[in-house]
Design an enzyme around this catalytic site. Sequence first.
Site, PDB file in Angstrom:
ATOM      1  N   ARG A  15      -6.343 -15.718 -47.501  1.00 15.81           N
ATOM      2  CA  ARG A  15      -4.931 -15.932 -47.156  1.00 15.81           C
ATOM      3  C   ARG A  15      -4.739 -15.923 -45.634  1.00 15.81           C
ATOM      4  O   ARG A  15      -5.637 -15.553 -44.889  1.00 15.81           O
ATOM      5  CB  ARG A  15      -4.079 -14.798 -47.750  1.00 15.81           C
ATOM      6  N   VAL A  64     -14.992  -4.970 -46.202  1.00 16.27           N
ATOM      7  CA  VAL A  64     -15.738  -4.842 -44.943  1.00 16.27           C
ATOM      8  C   VAL A  64     -15.582  -3.450 -44.325  1.00 16.27           C
ATOM      9  O   VAL A  64     -16.203  -3.145 -43.310  1.00 16.27           O
ATOM     10  CB  VAL A  64     -15.361  -5.948 -43.916  1.00 16.27           C
ATOM     11  N   TYR A 151       2.775   1.359 -35.259  1.00 23.52           N
ATOM     12  CA  TYR A 151       1.600   0.477 -35.229  1.00 23.52           C
ATOM     13  C   TYR A 151       0.375   1.164 -34.621  1.00 23.52           C
ATOM     14  O   TYR A 151      -0.665   0.553 -34.407  1.00 23.52           O
ATOM     15  CB  TYR A 151       1.963  -0.780 -34.427  1.00 23.52           C
ATOM     16  N   LYS A 158      -7.412  -2.311 -32.836  1.00 23.27           N
ATOM     17  CA  LYS A 158      -7.533  -3.629 -32.197  1.00 23.27           C
ATOM     18  C   LYS A 158      -8.023  -3.482 -30.756  1.00 23.27           C
ATOM     19  O   LYS A 158      -8.748  -4.352 -30.249  1.00 23.27           O
ATOM     20  CB  LYS A 158      -6.194  -4.365 -32.238  1.00 23.27           C
TER      21      LYS A 158
END
Lengths: 255, 81
Positions: A15, A64, A151, A158
Amino acid sequence: MSLEGKLALVTGSGRGIGRAIALKLASQGVDIIVNFFRHRDSAEQTAKDIEALGVKAEVIRANVGDPAKIDEMFDMIGNKFGRLDILISNAASGVGRPVVDIDVKAWEWTMDINARALLLCAQRAAKLMEGRGGKIVSISSLGSRFVLPNYTIVGVSKAALEALTRYLAIELAPRGICVNVVAASAVETEALKFYFKEGLVKNNRQVTPAGRMVIPEDVANVVAFLCSEEAFMIRGQTIIVDGGTSVGLFTLAGK
Amino acid sequence: MTIEEQIREIIAKITRVDKSIITRESTFKEIKADSLDVVQALVAVEETFGIEIPDEEAQKFQNFGDFVSYVENRVAQEEKV
């Protein structure tokens, strides 16, 4: 910019951004290994759409975040194909919580899937790229450098991904492997609906200087370029795809 | 141990609640399972029983009983095959 005959693994390509990257690479003649974890139907649809473009597609399920599953996936790739030209480390997950509510479980889940997976996949991919070179591109977000509500864990994961990309780029350079990362602002995908629900992002259509939200194809176009020989001298970089959002922060503050 | 008991153990371990409070009618909210707990429970159950539970199916579970029934059916199907 043909990538005819290459073989790519795109993690999380059932997706969203992963699917768009898989289709973009497929449109340039790349055979694709579609990795998924939770949504088999979507992955199989992506594979069908890839095959409709005249290249081969293989679907592999693997979380993963689990080193043993990464090993199984690469064992299968090694046994079946004996090579890999492109690794796109795109699969991501996250838990939206304020800093004070983050527990070890949420931290490890997110870091394992979003950051450690690149390390483990790159290690295995580098072996399959031995003697032929290759490209590794991962997907980051603006949360690596800017603070977004709830976040924290994803943003930190990230940031780790981007730092890891720099190290991989230098250490894998002698093997002819180019490593870079694409960081996007909020992209219109299924995952974004989840982030809206969790309060992680607000509708940022109005605060994008380019006048619309980033779509998966915007990210896929840059990834495909980074996978081409034209991008050979770009190494260890974080390329931002955000329609100008991050550089226009102050001019947009009042909007 | 029955399938129900095994799933109850898995969920209790993940959510750190006493397994005696998990009944077939318990919702995930009542078991204090957040979205991450649910995914981790799904993964653990998949590995325990060697089945795959797509998110599309998991989203239909209203309570613990739905989860158990789904797994029981899937395991029975696998045994037939």
